[in-house]
Design a protein around this motif. Structure first.
Motif, PDB file in Angstrom:
ATOM      1  N   PRO A 139     -18.388  -9.316  -7.425  1.00 46.90           N
ATOM      2  CA  PRO A 139     -17.147  -9.327  -6.628  1.00 46.90           C
ATOM      3  C   PRO A 139     -17.397  -9.145  -5.135  1.00 46.90           C
ATOM      4  O   PRO A 139     -16.715  -9.745  -4.308  1.00 46.90           O
ATOM      5  CB  PRO A 139     -16.352  -8.152  -7.211  1.00 46.90           C
ATOM      6  CG  PRO A 139     -16.894  -7.954  -8.581  1.00 46.90           C
ATOM      7  CD  PRO A 139     -18.334  -8.289  -8.491  1.00 46.90           C
ATOM      8  N   ALA A 145     -11.336  -3.924  -4.850  1.00 51.39           N
ATOM      9  CA  ALA A 145      -9.974  -4.220  -4.393  1.00 51.39           C
ATOM     10  C   ALA A 145      -9.622  -3.383  -3.164  1.00 51.39           C
ATOM     11  O   ALA A 145      -8.980  -3.873  -2.220  1.00 51.39           O
ATOM     12  CB  ALA A 145      -8.982  -3.958  -5.523  1.00 51.39           C
ATOM     13  N   GLU A 159      -7.904  -9.819  -3.596  1.00 48.06           N
ATOM     14  CA  GLU A 159      -8.040  -8.398  -3.929  1.00 48.06           C
ATOM     15  C   GLU A 159      -8.428  -8.152  -5.379  1.00 48.06           C
ATOM     16  O   GLU A 159      -8.392  -7.014  -5.846  1.00 48.06           O
ATOM     17  CB  GLU A 159      -6.739  -7.667  -3.599  1.00 48.06           C
ATOM     18  CG  GLU A 159      -6.400  -7.691  -2.118  1.00 48.06           C
ATOM     19  CD  GLU A 159      -5.159  -6.891  -1.799  1.00 48.06           C
ATOM     20  OE1 GLU A 159      -4.593  -6.272  -2.730  1.00 48.06           O
ATOM     21  OE2 GLU A 159      -4.744  -6.887  -0.619  1.00 48.06           O
ATOM     22  N   GLY A 160      -8.818  -9.177  -6.115  1.00 44.54           N
ATOM     23  CA  GLY A 160      -9.301  -8.995  -7.475  1.00 44.54           C
ATOM     24  C   GLY A 160      -8.255  -8.379  -8.381  1.00 44.54           C
ATOM     25  O   GLY A 160      -7.081  -8.768  -8.378  1.00 44.54           O
ATOM     26  N   ASN A 161      -8.684  -7.365  -9.162  1.00 47.17           N
ATOM     27  CA  ASN A 161      -7.743  -6.735 -10.093  1.00 47.17           C
ATOM     28  C   ASN A 161      -6.818  -5.739  -9.402  1.00 47.17           C
ATOM     29  O   ASN A 161      -5.902  -5.215 -10.019  1.00 47.17           O
ATOM     30  CB  ASN A 161      -8.510  -6.031 -11.224  1.00 47.17           C
ATOM     31  CG  ASN A 161      -9.482  -4.975 -10.698  1.00 47.17           C
ATOM     32  OD1 ASN A 161      -9.387  -4.536  -9.553  1.00 47.17           O
ATOM     33  ND2 ASN A 161     -10.432  -4.592 -11.535  1.00 47.17           N
ATOM     34  N   GLY A 162      -7.080  -5.443  -8.142  1.00 43.54           N
ATOM     35  CA  GLY A 162      -6.175  -4.593  -7.387  1.00 43.54           C
ATOM     36  C   GLY A 162      -6.299  -3.106  -7.665  1.00 43.54           C
ATOM     37  O   GLY A 162      -5.522  -2.321  -7.132  1.00 43.54           O
ATOM     38  N   THR A 163      -7.270  -2.700  -8.495  1.00 42.21           N
ATOM     39  CA  THR A 163      -7.366  -1.277  -8.869  1.00 42.21           C
ATOM     40  C   THR A 163      -8.723  -0.648  -8.562  1.00 42.21           C
ATOM     41  O   THR A 163      -8.781   0.558  -8.353  1.00 42.21           O
ATOM     42  CB  THR A 163      -7.088  -1.105 -10.374  1.00 42.21           C
ATOM     43  OG1 THR A 163      -8.021  -1.902 -11.128  1.00 42.21           O
ATOM     44  CG2 THR A 163      -5.666  -1.558 -10.704  1.00 42.21           C
ATOM     45  N   ASP A 164      -9.813  -1.428  -8.550  1.00 42.82           N
ATOM     46  CA  ASP A 164     -11.131  -0.825  -8.379  1.00 42.82           C
ATOM     47  C   ASP A 164     -11.518  -0.738  -6.907  1.00 42.82           C
ATOM     48  O   ASP A 164     -10.736  -1.061  -6.008  1.00 42.82           O
ATOM     49  CB  ASP A 164     -12.186  -1.613  -9.171  1.00 42.82           C
ATOM     50  CG  ASP A 164     -12.237  -3.084  -8.762  1.00 42.82           C
ATOM     51  OD1 ASP A 164     -11.646  -3.421  -7.713  1.00 42.82           O
ATOM     52  OD2 ASP A 164     -12.858  -3.881  -9.485  1.00 42.82           O
TER      53      ASP A 164
END
Length: 458
Positions: free
Chosen positions: A186, A216, A208-213
């Motif tokens: 990523p 992101a 922002e990808g999955n928005g949680t890690d």
């Protein structure tokens, strides 16, 4: 070194270290267990031999090598077995071989304690020394031998652990490379996206990808930074455009006035009128230059901070404004004071000159764009926050332009007919932010404008 290589190296060292510690523990446990097993066999052999000889009454001090009724090979079940027996006076009573050296056994006799067998190694032989008591008589017994089967098992275990560790090392490196590649993929995507962003593509944002890690969070930070950079670029373009326009207008007027005077003014009165017009334009240029200089100085955060009486700054700014707009009604109000009263009332950490400039700019704008009275209210918005409100009843600002009036050299459409350059609010905002405060505007066309200035109190 690349982060990928660092991760692979650290992962490999960590896992290999754990594996070597585990292998060392296994080998040490196996070697200790073998020694204990073999020592138990030697101790059992020594005890059995001594018991048989004593019960056969074959041990006498006058016969160091008795001939028992049983065959010696019936007792030799341990490779290289050697048995020696001493009496309580530490005299040799029995030995399983004529040429057996008793030097080490004699040296270890004093270390043997009843119930505590002694283990040692001599001349390649593992030896166990113990005591045996029969009919009140104490005997010292030494049994020595070799354990080729146990040693062979240890060699096989060493070979197995070595081969296993080497093979595991290869697998660990491959696994570390795979997991590092997966973990950093990523980030590689973010890097590729950032590399495509140029000055002409500042509106591009990073996925922002999955928005949680954490990736992101990094992407959001990049996007926030890009938003700030884009806004700065737009502000810079707007500033250059407005500055060029503001500078070009008086310069063009000045040039036209001088050229007209040079070509057409026939007498001194007309020439003086042209000169007065040119002087007025030069003054405008000087005012604009001073405003731009003040705007640049407002970005300097290196000024010395000291306790400043904010109400004194407000009083001085009111005096300046009253002198610039004589006859204008400017009212000063004080809001409800906190209880208990602070030791330093209306004191803020900062620079008095800059704060006076910021307040004067607010009052100047209020008087410039309003013919009615101007209301200035000073209060505590919170126990640690000072709040100054400057309200007028002037032309107001359209909602669409409200967010832009703080930009340098920006002027609302309904304010272009009034003198000014659009830098007062920008200077005020920069000064207030340097002091850790904030500026807020509320306005409606035709109803006036209210500017709220908040600063942290000392």
């Amino acid at each position: 070194m690349l982060i990928r290589n660092k991760l692979i190296l650290r992962f490999t060292l960590l896992v290999v270290g754990i594996q070597l510690i585990l292998s060392g523990f296994i080998y040490y446990f196996q070697a200790s267990a073998r020694e204990q097993r073999f020592a138990s066999r030697l101790l059992g052999k020594a005890t059995m031999t001594t018991r048989l000889l004593v019960r056969q009454q074959a041990l006498e001090a006058s016969e160091p090598r008795p001939q028992p009724v049983f065959r010696r090979r019936d007792l030799l079940t341990i490779p290289g077995e050697q048995v020696s027996i001493y009496d309580a006076g530490q005299h040799l009573l029995y030995t399983s071989a004529d040429g057996l050296s008793q030097k080490e056994n004699s040296r270890q006799l004093s270390r043997i304690r009843p119930g505590r067998p002694l283990r040692f190694t001599a001349e390649g032989q593992e030896t166990v020394g113990s005591t045996f008591r029969y009919r009140g008589q104490l005997y010292y017994v030494f049994a020595a031998g070799q354990d080729p089967a146990g040693q062979q098992q240890l060699r096989q275990l060493r070979l197995l652990l070595l081969a296993g560790n080497v093979g595991a090392l290869v697998l660990i490196i491959l696994a570390g490379w795979y997991f590092a590649e997966q973990a950093l993929r990523p980030i590689s995507g973010v890097v590729r996206q950032v590399e495509q962003i140029t000055a002409a593509r500042l509106s591009t944002r990073v996925a922002e990808g999955n928005g949680t890690d954490e990736i992101a969070q990094l992407a959001r930070t990049f996007n926030q930074m890009l938003g700030g950079v884009e806004q700065a670029f737009e502000s810079q373009k707007s500033f250059v455009s407005h500055a060029s326009h503001e500078l070009r207008t008086p310069l063009t007027t000045l040039l036209g006035t001088l050229e007209t005077s040079l070509a057409y003014d026939p007498d001194l009165p007309q020439t003086q009128a042209s000169i007065r017009s040119a002087v007025e334009e030069i003054r405008k240029l000087i005012d604009l230059s001073n405003s731009l200089l003040a705007l640049a100085q407002a970005d300097d955060a290196s000024f010395q901070r000291e306790p400043v009486s904010f109400d004194d700054c407000l009083t001085q700014a009111l005096s300046y404004c009253q002198g610039k707009y004589p006859g204008r009604v400017i009212r000063l109000h004080f809001g409800e004071l906190p209880a208990p009263l602070p030791d330093a009332l209306f004191v803020v950490p900062g620079n008095a000159r800059l704060l006076t400039t910021a307040i004067f700019n607010l009052l100047d704008n209020a008087c410039k764009y309003s013919a009615g009275p101007v209301e200035a209210t000073l209060r505590y918005g919170a126990p640690t926050r000072l709040r100054l409100e400057v309200a007028d009843q002037g032309i107001g600002i359209a909602p669409a332009e409200l967010a832009q009036v703080l930009a340098p050299l920006y002027r609302a459409e309904n304010a272009r007919s009034r003198p000014g350059y659009g830098v007062g609010l920008s200077i005020t905002q920069k000064i207030v932010r340097l002091h850790g405060g904030d500026v807020q505007l509320t306005s409606a066309p035709g109803q006036g404008t209210t500017v709220v200035l908040e600063l942290p109190a000392a």
